[in-house]
Scaffold this motif. Structure first.
Motif, short mmCIF file in Angstrom:
data_model
loop_
_atom_site.label_atom_id
_atom_site.label_comp_id
_atom_site.label_asym_id
_atom_site.label_seq_id
_atom_site.Cartn_x
_atom_site.Cartn_y
_atom_site.Cartn_z
N ALA A 34 2.98 3.97 4.24
CA ALA A 34 2.37 5.59 4.31
C ALA A 34 1.95 5.55 5.95
CB ALA A 34 1.19 5.73 3.55
N ALA A 93 -6.60 2.58 -0.46
CA ALA A 93 -6.30 1.38 -0.01
C ALA A 93 -7.07 1.14 1.07
CB ALA A 93 -4.99 1.05 0.04
N ALA A 121 -6.26 3.40 -6.50
CA ALA A 121 -7.50 3.50 -5.67
C ALA A 121 -6.93 3.80 -4.36
CB ALA A 121 -8.06 2.10 -5.61
N ILE A 123 0.84 -1.13 -0.04
CA ILE A 123 0.04 0.15 -0.15
C ILE A 123 1.04 1.25 0.11
CG2 ILE A 123 -1.67 1.36 1.30
CD1 ILE A 123 -2.95 -1.50 2.15
N GLN A 126 -3.81 9.34 2.90
CA GLN A 126 -4.59 10.22 2.59
C GLN A 126 -5.96 9.42 2.24
OE1 GLN A 126 -2.98 12.02 -1.29
NE2 GLN A 126 -0.77 11.37 -0.39
N GLY A 160 5.62 3.42 -5.62
CA GLY A 160 6.78 4.21 -5.84
C GLY A 160 7.52 3.40 -6.93
N ASN A 176 10.20 -0.29 -3.91
CA ASN A 176 9.83 -1.41 -2.90
C ASN A 176 9.28 -2.46 -3.32
OD1 ASN A 176 9.81 -2.39 0.14
ND2 ASN A 176 7.72 -1.78 0.13
N ILE A 226 -0.64 -0.62 -4.80
CA ILE A 226 -1.67 0.18 -4.86
C ILE A 226 -1.36 1.54 -4.28
CG2 ILE A 226 -2.73 -0.68 -2.59
CD1 ILE A 226 -5.68 -0.11 -3.77
N ASP A 227 -1.87 2.53 -5.07
CA ASP A 227 -1.73 3.87 -4.53
C ASP A 227 -2.79 4.89 -5.06
OD1 ASP A 227 1.12 5.63 -3.75
OD2 ASP A 227 -0.33 6.98 -4.54
N ILE A 228 -3.06 5.87 -4.22
CA ILE A 228 -4.41 6.57 -4.38
C ILE A 228 -3.90 7.84 -5.26
CG2 ILE A 228 -3.70 8.44 -2.36
CD1 ILE A 228 -6.49 8.00 -1.68
C1 LIG Z 1 6.35 6.90 1.00
S1 LIG Z 1 5.21 6.78 -0.25
C2 LIG Z 1 5.70 5.17 -1.12
C3 LIG Z 1 6.88 4.82 -1.06
C4 LIG Z 1 7.12 3.55 -1.93
N1 LIG Z 1 6.45 2.45 -1.25
C5 LIG Z 1 8.42 3.37 -2.36
O1 LIG Z 1 8.65 2.23 -2.99
O2 LIG Z 1 9.53 4.04 -1.96
C6 LIG Z 1 3.79 6.82 0.36
C7 LIG Z 1 2.39 6.61 -0.75
O3 LIG Z 1 1.32 6.40 -0.05
C8 LIG Z 1 0.26 6.63 -0.94
N2 LIG Z 1 -1.04 6.89 -0.26
C9 LIG Z 1 -1.43 7.65 0.79
N3 LIG Z 1 -2.73 7.25 1.25
C10 LIG Z 1 -2.96 6.34 0.46
C11 LIG Z 1 -4.33 5.60 0.34
N4 LIG Z 1 -5.46 5.70 1.16
N5 LIG Z 1 -4.36 4.41 -0.42
C12 LIG Z 1 -3.35 4.31 -1.08
N6 LIG Z 1 -2.15 4.90 -1.34
C13 LIG Z 1 -1.88 6.00 -0.35
C14 LIG Z 1 0.98 8.38 -1.38
O4 LIG Z 1 0.16 8.57 -2.21
C15 LIG Z 1 2.23 7.88 -1.53
O5 LIG Z 1 2.54 7.67 -2.79
#
Ligand SMILES: C[S@@+](CC[C@H](N)C(=O)[O-])C[C@H]1O[C@@H](n2cnc3c(N)ncnc32)[C@H](O)[C@@H]1O
Length: 417
Positions: free
Chosen positions: A175, A158, A156, A106, A230, A109, A112, A129-131
């Motif tokens: 996140a 998550a 979407a 969740i 978020q 990027g 990871n 999955i990312d929003i």
């Molecule tokens: C720190 S970043 C992810 C880093 C990533 N996993 C990497 O490989 O470095 C956090 C992500 O969480 C996402 N995010 C925040 N709330 C979310 C939600 N409710 N559903 C899905 N993604 C969400 C943000 O859009 C952001 O891109």
């Protein structure tokens, strides 16, 4: 391959290996061991592919690379390598290895997700999955460029299941969460593991939690920081200024009276010291959660003190950690865990306080610190149960009620385990 491309790839490999060596040394200093499968993946995946527009040297620094902002706030980043390694290590330890596992990440990027794809191998699967569509578009392009074509990318919120009937061995959240939505637990297979940066008492720890029917039980935790969740599950923290560059961080729903705080730090400071010598490698992040559970049971309000570097340098405050020190506010008296004191080759724990009852408040906080040391510096453990769980069915411990869950925090000691 041109000579330039080949020498850039060689340089990237050199930087990557140096970074992994640093992270392994850092793990050892913390008493952790990086699982071999995590080390192999980290020495393989080209991080620079997931940080486009960033110089090679920067792509291999041991820090997060911010990729999206809304105003001043970072909303997405490629997470810090040491933190990713620690969380993958938590997952690997809790599941007894990740090869062949089905994983839901969740927060995308791409970096990871690629590490996970390397680790689970062809017998496993990775869905991320990312929003934010900008993030999923970039992740899709970067994963393709790096050759990880089997990773499924979904855009979407998550908060809800990615596919209603699908179950995963591991759900890894990247996140910062305030609560655990039911979907995160329900998408886990019977003994599946959730790794999640979860905020309790205003402090975030990455918890590895194993599913046991309708509840989750902690296996390990690490100190960490993340951009916030978020969408439907967003819960904002609020900052109240108490002096130039000094703030109280309040969790959603917390109230403080700004008039009480206006000149609190100009009142004389009282201090108290535990008179102890800390053993090497004492993890004081555990003490901070201990203090939170003890201080919330007393009168007054538990808050987190944060300060800018200049405010600490000028001596207005001397918190244990300027990004978040445990503090309380009780009828006009403010107390917080202070920076350690180094005397006679000993690191001592202390508290500072301002206000009418300052000496007593600092003394009380220090008593709780002594009690934690006397108990053998226990680490916290969590159980997360559905919000509908009756109080009588909760295990003993400090209960934190969130929207979807009842969180019970305990400090098992050698004798209670
Ligand atoms: C720190 S970043 C992810 C880093 C990533 N996993 C990497 O490989 O470095 C956090 C992500 O969480 C996402 N995010 C925040 N709330 C979310 C939600 N409710 N559903 C899905 N993604 C969400 C943000 O859009 C952001 O891109």
């Amino acid at each position: 391959m041109s000579v330039d491309t080949a020498s850039r790839a060689d340089r990237a490999e050199e930087l990557r290996n140096a970074l992994v060596d640093t992270i392994i040394a850092d793990h050892e200093a913390k008493g952790l061991t990086m699982p071999a499968e995590v080390e192999r993946a980290m020495r393989t995946v080209p991080r620079e592919v997931f940080t486009p527009g960033v110089p090679l040297e920067k792509a291999y620094e041991n820090t997060a690379v911010i990729t999206n902002r809304h105003g001043d706030e970072a909303t997405s980043s490629v997470s810090a390598p040491y933190l990713i390694a620690e969380m993958l290590g938590q997952a690997s330890d809790a599941l007894g290895g990740l090869e062949g596992r089905d994983v839901l990440e969740i927060g995308s990027g791409g970096y990871n997700a690629s590490l996970l794809a390397e680790i689970v191998g062809p017998a496993g699967s990775v869905t991320t999955i990312d929003i934010d569509p900008e993030v999923t578009d970039r992740a899709t392009a970067c994963l393709k460029k790096a050759g990880y074509n089997d990773v499924t990318v979904v855009c979407a919120d998550a908060e809800h299941p990615v596919e209603p009937s699908r179950r995963f061995d591991l759900v890894i959240v990247t996140a910062g969460a305030w609560d655990i939505p039911p979907a995160w637990r329900e998408q886990l297979a019977g003994n599946g593991v959730l790794v999640v940066p979860l905020r309790t008492f205003g402090m975030t720890r990455s918890w590895a939690l194993r599913r046991s029917e309708d509840h989750l039980v902690s296996h390990s935790h690490r100190q960490c920081g993340f951009v916030s969740v978020q969408g439907e599950g967003a819960h904002q923290m609020r900052y109240v200024d108490i002096a130039d560059g000094v703030h109280l961080r309040l969790d959603e729903g917390q109230q403080t009276a700004p008039d009480v705080l206006a000149d609190i730090l100009t009142q004389p400071r009282q201090e108290a010291w535990a008179g102890v010598s800390l053993p090497p490698r004492t993890v004081l992040a555990d003490l901070d959660l201990w203090l939170a559970t003890r201080l919330t049971c007393e009168a007054g309000e538990f808050v987190i003190l944060t300060a800018q570097e200049a405010a600490v340098e000028s001596g207005i405050v001397a918190p244990s950690w300027r990004f978040g020190a445990p503090a309380t506010l009780d009828e006009g008296t403010f107390s917080y865990r202070s920076a350690l004191r180094w005397t006679d080759r000993k690191f001592d724990l202390g508290a500072y306080a301002h206000g009418p009852e300052a000496a007593a408040a600092a003394g009380r906080m220090v008593e709780h610190m002594r009690a934690w040391l006397d108990a053998g510096s226990p680490s916290p453990a969590l159980q997360i149960l559905p919000a509908r769980t009756p109080t009588g069915d909760l295990p003993d411990g400090t209960v934190l009620d969130k929207r979807h869950s009842r969180i019970v925090l305990t400090f098992p000691t050698a004798s209670s385990r």
